[in-house]
Design an enzyme around this catalytic site. Structure first.
Site, mmCIF file in Angstrom:
data_model
loop_
_atom_site.group_PDB
_atom_site.id
_atom_site.type_symbol
_atom_site.label_atom_id
_atom_site.label_comp_id
_atom_site.label_asym_id
_atom_site.label_seq_id
_atom_site.Cartn_x
_atom_site.Cartn_y
_atom_site.Cartn_z
ATOM 1 N N THR A 1 8.963 -34.525 30.347
ATOM 2 C CA THR A 1 8.990 -34.059 28.965
ATOM 3 C C THR A 1 9.181 -32.549 28.901
ATOM 4 O OG1 THR A 1 6.598 -34.012 29.123
ATOM 5 C CG2 THR A 1 7.541 -35.899 27.999
ATOM 6 N N ASP A 2 8.970 -31.865 30.046
ATOM 7 C CA ASP A 2 8.984 -30.390 29.975
ATOM 8 C C ASP A 2 10.353 -29.840 29.594
ATOM 9 O OD1 ASP A 2 9.976 -30.990 32.540
ATOM 10 O OD2 ASP A 2 8.735 -29.497 33.589
ATOM 11 N N GLY B 1 7.392 -32.819 49.429
ATOM 12 C CA GLY B 1 8.099 -33.989 48.883
ATOM 13 C C GLY B 1 7.168 -35.077 48.394
ATOM 14 N N LEU C 1 3.686 -33.070 44.446
ATOM 15 C CA LEU C 1 2.538 -32.198 44.126
ATOM 16 C C LEU C 1 2.986 -30.750 43.997
ATOM 17 C CD1 LEU C 1 -0.182 -33.786 46.445
ATOM 18 C CD2 LEU C 1 0.257 -34.212 44.022
ATOM 19 N N SER D 1 4.971 -28.580 45.854
ATOM 20 C CA SER D 1 4.937 -27.584 46.920
ATOM 21 C C SER D 1 5.932 -26.466 46.620
ATOM 22 C CB SER D 1 5.275 -28.234 48.262
ATOM 23 O OG SER D 1 6.478 -28.970 48.150
ATOM 24 N N ASP E 1 5.715 -27.040 36.521
ATOM 25 C CA ASP E 1 5.086 -26.775 37.819
ATOM 26 C C ASP E 1 4.809 -25.288 38.018
ATOM 27 O OD1 ASP E 1 5.648 -29.427 38.001
ATOM 28 O OD2 ASP E 1 7.264 -29.211 39.463
ATOM 29 N N TYR F 1 16.728 -36.881 39.936
ATOM 30 C CA TYR F 1 16.098 -36.003 38.949
ATOM 31 C C TYR F 1 17.152 -35.430 37.999
ATOM 32 C CZ TYR F 1 13.155 -32.434 36.867
ATOM 33 O OH TYR F 1 12.457 -31.662 35.968
#
Ligand code: GLA
Length: 396
Positions: free
Chosen positions: A39-40, A133, A136, A138, A183, A232
């Site tokens: 949604t970002d 990957g 989270l 990175s 992120d 993505y």
């Protein structure tokens, strides 16, 4: 990560590698997203929390016009003359730090970093324990730790949201992953014991404290994903296609966040089915993120769990960004006592599930899910009991 200990160790490694003590050591966390996925970049709501996995970056100045980066994890060094930094990434880990360098210089932040600074330069050492990957984040943690380090070389301070935007730009333009702002924002602005409800259009955020009797349990399916290119970016293109269709009817729809479920009812038939489904996920997940923050605020854990379950189903069925392993992991979580809510977190196509679990059940929960998952898939998963942590900071 115990950042104080990791920073002291990295400072010693930096001294060995480069023969100089660092002028500073900085840390930036990974993140888990409780709700609001993809949604970002549609300008919608997300609700991530920074976690206690991080990247630390140690930096010292040089006088020979060279930018040198050493990764402890890969035990590799990559360096370029300041006036010969490649203009684009090459799908290497070093794209992240050099991408940040390029973006800062393009912003005119070039004290000691600029191509003309024949006498400038820097040595940077990086170490991280955010699983790669695994969804989270990175990459954002490397970018933001690097950014703090390079800003220290340049003697410049920037507010968290501005750093987040620049780090996102490095990922978009240099690394080649068309990610949104979530992120990098949470890596910069996370708060201990709290998630953040972030409006990705205005970048206004508000704390969504996580009740102290709940644990954040992260279960890694061990299915790896990659965001540079691939699914993505395809999803993002589909979301943009849906936005364009709706905008042709309601020009005020600049981002999909501006559209409502009613708009989709009315004009969804003009889109290919996969585009309609992606849009339905985005519009409903942004609403769910807002509702989840409200549920947290009034302590309604049942509603929160229900929203997380709906979010997972929408991510799986409409956004088609889950995978059989993640679906199994969520199903196994749903069978355990003490679960509040479980779903696949992050960019999708593998990675980790996030589970909100009553504290007293958290350990047994992790053990039971890991055991059943291994029995059914033959894959031994990593399970982490995490805490919501602070965003990026100077450690040493
Ligand atoms: C990745 C991206 C974020 C966001 C998530 C999905 O983590 O970097 O910007 O789009 O996927 O919510």
């Amino acid at each position: 990560m115990d950042t104080a200990k990791a920073a002291a160790e990295l400072a010693a490694t930096h001294q060995e590698q480069f023969g100089e003590a660092p002028i500073g050591v900085f840390a930036a966390p990974g993140r888990v997203n409780l709700i609001g996925e993809h949604t970002d970049y549609a300008g919608g709501f997300v609700m991530p929390a920074a976690i206690d996995f991080a990247t630390v970056a140690a930096v010292s100045r040089r006088m020979d016009g060279v930018a040198s980066v050493y990764s402890v994890n890969f035990d590799k060094r990559v360096e370029f003359a300041l006036d010969a930094v490649p203009p684009k990434g090459s799908h290497e880990w070093s794209d992240y730090p050099f991408g940040v360098l390029e973006v800062l210089r393009a912003e005119g932040i070039d004290g000691g970093l600029g191509a003309a600074a024949k006498q400038g330069g820097f040595s940077l050492s990086l170490f991280g324990d955010v699983p790669l990957g695994a969804g989270l984040s990175s990459s954002a943690s490397i970018e933001v730790a690097t950014m703090l380090a390079l800003l220290a070389v340049a003697g410049v301070e920037l507010p968290g949201p501005k750093m987040a935007l620049l780090a996102q730009r490095a990922e978009n333009t240099y690394v080649g992953a068309n990610c949104g702002i979530m992120d990098q924002f949470i890596a910069c602005c996370g708060k201990r014991d709290s998630a953040l409800l972030l409006d990705c259009r205005s970048l206004e955020s508000k704390l969504a404290p996580i009740p102290t009797n709940l644990s954040l349990v992260i279960c890694n399916t061990m299915v790896k994903h990659s965001h540079a290119g691939g699914e993505y970016n395809t999803r993002r293109a589909e979301v943009e296609q849906a936005t364009a269709t709706l905008r042709s009817h309601r020009p005020e729809i600049a981002l999909l966040r501006d559209a409502t479920p009613a708009d989709l009812e009315q004009w969804g038939h003009e889109m290919p089915l996969n585009v309609l489904k992606r849009a339905r996920h985005i519009i409903t997940d942004s609403l769910r993120a807002e509702a989840a923050a409200a549920a947290l605020e009034r302590g309604d854990l049942e509603a929160l769990g229900q929203l997380m379950a709906e979010a997972h189903a929408s991510y799986r069925d409409d956004f088609e960004a889950s995978c059989p392993e993640a679906d199994l992991m969520v199903e196994l979580a749903n069978q355990q006592p003490g679960l509040v809510g479980a779903r696949l977190t992050g960019g999708g196509f593998g990675g980790c599930t996030v589970n909100l679990v009553e504290e007293q059940h958290a350990r047994a929960f992790g053990d039971a899910v890991a055991k059943a998952y291994e029995q059914q898939t033959g894959i031994k998963p990593d399970v982490f009991q995490c805490h919501a942590s602070d965003g990026a900071k100077k450690v040493l």
